[in-house]
Design an enzyme around this catalytic site. Structure first.
Site, PDB file in Angstrom:
ATOM      1  N   GLY A  47       9.829  -9.889  27.606  1.00 35.43           N
ATOM      2  CA  GLY A  47       9.655 -11.269  28.808  1.00 35.43           C
ATOM      3  C   GLY A  47      11.011 -11.801  29.024  1.00 35.43           C
ATOM      4  O   GLY A  47      12.186 -12.119  28.893  1.00 35.43           O
ATOM      5  N   ALA A  48      11.044 -12.026  30.787  1.00 36.59           N
ATOM      6  CA  ALA A  48      12.515 -12.788  31.060  1.00 36.59           C
ATOM      7  C   ALA A  48      13.475 -13.780  30.571  1.00 36.59           C
ATOM      8  O   ALA A  48      14.614 -13.302  30.232  1.00 36.59           O
ATOM      9  CB  ALA A  48      12.428 -13.261  31.986  1.00 36.59           C
ATOM     10  N   ARG A  83      16.846  -2.975  30.712  1.00 36.43           N
ATOM     11  CA  ARG A  83      16.123  -2.965  32.142  1.00 36.43           C
ATOM     12  C   ARG A  83      16.347  -3.981  32.961  1.00 36.43           C
ATOM     13  O   ARG A  83      16.747  -4.874  32.358  1.00 36.43           O
ATOM     14  CB  ARG A  83      14.963  -4.085  30.894  1.00 36.43           C
ATOM     15  CG  ARG A  83      14.094  -3.006  29.451  1.00 36.43           C
ATOM     16  CD  ARG A  83      12.575  -4.536  28.761  1.00 36.43           C
ATOM     17  NE  ARG A  83      11.409  -3.770  30.041  1.00 36.43           N
ATOM     18  CZ  ARG A  83      10.041  -4.582  30.056  1.00 36.43           C
ATOM     19  NH1 ARG A  83      10.473  -5.900  29.187  1.00 36.43           N
ATOM     20  NH2 ARG A  83       9.785  -4.630  30.406  1.00 36.43           N
ATOM     21  N   GLN A 188       0.277  -7.254  26.710  1.00 40.43           N
ATOM     22  CA  GLN A 188       1.125  -7.938  25.692  1.00 40.43           C
ATOM     23  C   GLN A 188      -0.040  -9.787  26.011  1.00 40.43           C
ATOM     24  O   GLN A 188       0.506 -10.526  24.919  1.00 40.43           O
ATOM     25  CB  GLN A 188       2.260  -8.331  26.628  1.00 40.43           C
ATOM     26  CG  GLN A 188       2.950  -7.854  26.921  1.00 40.43           C
ATOM     27  CD  GLN A 188       3.239  -6.097  27.570  1.00 40.43           C
ATOM     28  OE1 GLN A 188       2.172  -6.123  28.592  1.00 40.43           O
ATOM     29  NE2 GLN A 188       4.737  -6.064  28.157  1.00 40.43           N
ATOM     30  N   ASP A 229       9.529 -12.697  36.472  1.00 41.81           N
ATOM     31  CA  ASP A 229      10.483 -11.893  36.113  1.00 41.81           C
ATOM     32  C   ASP A 229      11.345 -12.346  36.988  1.00 41.81           C
ATOM     33  O   ASP A 229      13.241 -12.177  36.757  1.00 41.81           O
ATOM     34  CB  ASP A 229       9.668 -10.476  35.732  1.00 41.81           C
ATOM     35  CG  ASP A 229       9.218 -10.884  35.061  1.00 41.81           C
ATOM     36  OD1 ASP A 229       8.146 -10.049  34.197  1.00 41.81           O
ATOM     37  OD2 ASP A 229       9.831 -10.267  33.300  1.00 41.81           O
ATOM     38  N   LYS A 239       4.711  -9.249  35.807  1.00 45.52           N
ATOM     39  CA  LYS A 239       3.703  -8.298  35.610  1.00 45.52           C
ATOM     40  C   LYS A 239       3.034  -7.756  36.080  1.00 45.52           C
ATOM     41  O   LYS A 239       2.330  -8.088  36.810  1.00 45.52           O
ATOM     42  CB  LYS A 239       3.111  -8.904  34.044  1.00 45.52           C
ATOM     43  CG  LYS A 239       2.502  -8.018  32.970  1.00 45.52           C
ATOM     44  CD  LYS A 239       3.480  -6.584  32.482  1.00 45.52           C
ATOM     45  CE  LYS A 239       4.325  -6.536  32.087  1.00 45.52           C
ATOM     46  NZ  LYS A 239       5.282  -5.337  32.222  1.00 45.52           N
TER      47      LYS A 239
HETATM   48  O1  MRU Z   1       7.170  -6.833  30.255  1.00 46.83           O
HETATM   49  P1  MRU Z   1       7.355  -7.398  29.239  1.00 46.83           P
HETATM   50  O2  MRU Z   1       6.551  -7.946  28.556  1.00 46.83           O
HETATM   51  O3  MRU Z   1       9.303  -7.938  29.436  1.00 46.83           O
HETATM   52  O4  MRU Z   1       7.094  -8.683  30.820  1.00 46.83           O
HETATM   53  C1  MRU Z   1       6.846 -10.098  30.832  1.00 46.83           C
HETATM   54  C2  MRU Z   1       6.670 -10.521  31.652  1.00 46.83           C
HETATM   55  O5  MRU Z   1       5.923 -10.216  32.706  1.00 46.83           O
HETATM   56  C3  MRU Z   1       6.271 -12.470  31.936  1.00 46.83           C
HETATM   57  O6  MRU Z   1       5.045 -12.703  32.414  1.00 46.83           O
HETATM   58  C4  MRU Z   1       7.401 -12.290  32.346  1.00 46.83           C
HETATM   59  O7  MRU Z   1       9.015 -11.794  31.650  1.00 46.83           O
HETATM   60  C5  MRU Z   1       7.549 -14.199  32.419  1.00 46.83           C
HETATM   61  S1  MRU Z   1       7.706 -14.896  31.064  1.00 46.83           S
HETATM   62  C6  MRU Z   1       8.090 -15.872  30.598  1.00 46.83           C
END
Ligand code: MRU
Length: 328
Positions: A47-48, A83, A188, A229, A239
């Site tokens: 998550g960002a 990442r 997720q 992200d 995502k």
């Molecule tokens: O691959 P992830 O689980 O890190 O992807 C997360 C997402 O795409 C979330 O929607 C994004 O980071 C926003 S979190 C507030």
């Protein structure tokens, strides 16, 4: 506990291991930067905004592990690359590193980095509360909100961006229900979003990603609300599957909102310049350890996609709501 925090007693980064949820709730402690990098790559922390905090706390570990500035630089570069898509990781790393640099030795650099990392973590919670305040005005009593992936407290230090908006609206007395898309291939949505909403006793219905068009045509969704992200010049990277929901929402006149802190903004850059993380084919070839596709099939597995502003009704930030007309 919060999704990620610093533990003074063990001098470690403590995080909820999200790969084990919802079955097991376990806390992982990382005392070495390479352990944290591994946790980031495996999505134990993800998550960002949570990656922003992880990056900053990672610099503290790097200051503890490195013997000199040269080694620190190498560790920090590896951390930033763990990442590539969410800009928050390098945002958190850069802030903590810049704070550490004036330190006269590694010990002092560590303490400056830790101060800054803690500030980033506190800011994240405050920013999410602000996003919640602004975003909750867009939700009406009785709304059913579809969300994708997890943009909740597990994706942040606490509270959440998209799910934070829903939490604030409920706190203000609005009745809000959530439709959570499972978010293949790493789920997720089904593993994390449903889990954290149920913890707060928020009503949530789980659907497969491919059901979003059908539920919108059936009139079962009032709004779509997701996180980001990276917000770029022409739209939002989030995502994989987000773009599909945005197209479907447009076709059914369902407003599509993005909630994102300004730390996720990179609006000088085009989406074409951003590296979209491609993950292992194994995520599609196996499910729960069981083979679900021929092992020699060609696999394409990007973790994120791009949604243009034309499909987005508004972006909710800690400074207010930016409507489509303002950005296009
Ligand atoms: O691959 P992830 O689980 O890190 O992807 C997360 C997402 O795409 C979330 O929607 C994004 O980071 C926003 S979190 C507030």
């Amino acid at each position: 506990m919060r999704t990620i925090e610093w533990a003074d007693e063990t001098e470690a980064v403590k995080l909820i291991d999200q790969t084990l949820l919802p079955g097991d709730y376990k806390i992982l402690e990382c005392t070495r930067v390479d352990e944290l990098i591994d946790a980031i790559k495996r999505l134990k922390v993800r998550g960002a905004p949570a990656l922003g905090a992880a990056g900053a706390f990672g610099v503290v570990l790097a200051c503890m592990n490195a013997r000199n500035r040269e080694e620190l630089k190498n560790e920090v570069e590896k951390l930033k690359k763990a990442r590539p898509t969410a800009i928050n990781l390098s945002y958190g790393v850069n802030r903590a590193l810049n704070a550490a640099i004036p330190g006269k030795d590694m010990q002092e650099m560590r303490s400056y980095a830790l101060e800054e990392a803690r500030r980033i973590a506190e800011e994240d919670v405050a920013v999410n509360k602000k996003i919640g305040e602004y975003g909750s005005e867009l939700l009406e009593d009785g709304d059913v909100v579809l969300t994708h992936c997890n943009a909740g407290r597990l994706a942040c230090v606490d509270w959440g961006t998209a799910l934070g908006v829903i939490r604030t609206a409920i706190e203000k007395g609005k009745r809000i229900e959530v439709v959570a898309c499972e978010t293949r291939p790493l789920n997720q949505g089904s593993r994390l979003t449903t889990w954290e909403l149920l913890q707060d006793k928020i009503t949530v219905t789980l659907i497969t990603d491919s059901m979003s068009a059908a539920v919108m045509r059936e009139g079962k969704v009032d709004k779509v609300l997701v996180g980001a992200d990276r917000v770029v010049k022409e739209g939002v990277i989030n995502k994989i599957g987000t773009y599909m929901h945005a197209v479907v929402a447009k076709a059914h006149n369902v407003p599509f909102y993005v909630a994102a802190p300004l730390s996720s903004f990179d609006t000088e850059r085009s989406y074409k310049e951003v590296e979209i993380e491609e993950r292992s084919p194994d995520e599609l070839l196996f499910f729960g350890g069981k083979q679900i596709a021929p092992l020699d099939v060609k696999v394409y597995n990007p973790a994120f996609d791009f949604t243009p502003f034309e499909l987005i009704e508004a972006v909710i930030t800690e400074k207010g709501v930016v409507h489509q007309v303002d950005v296009v």
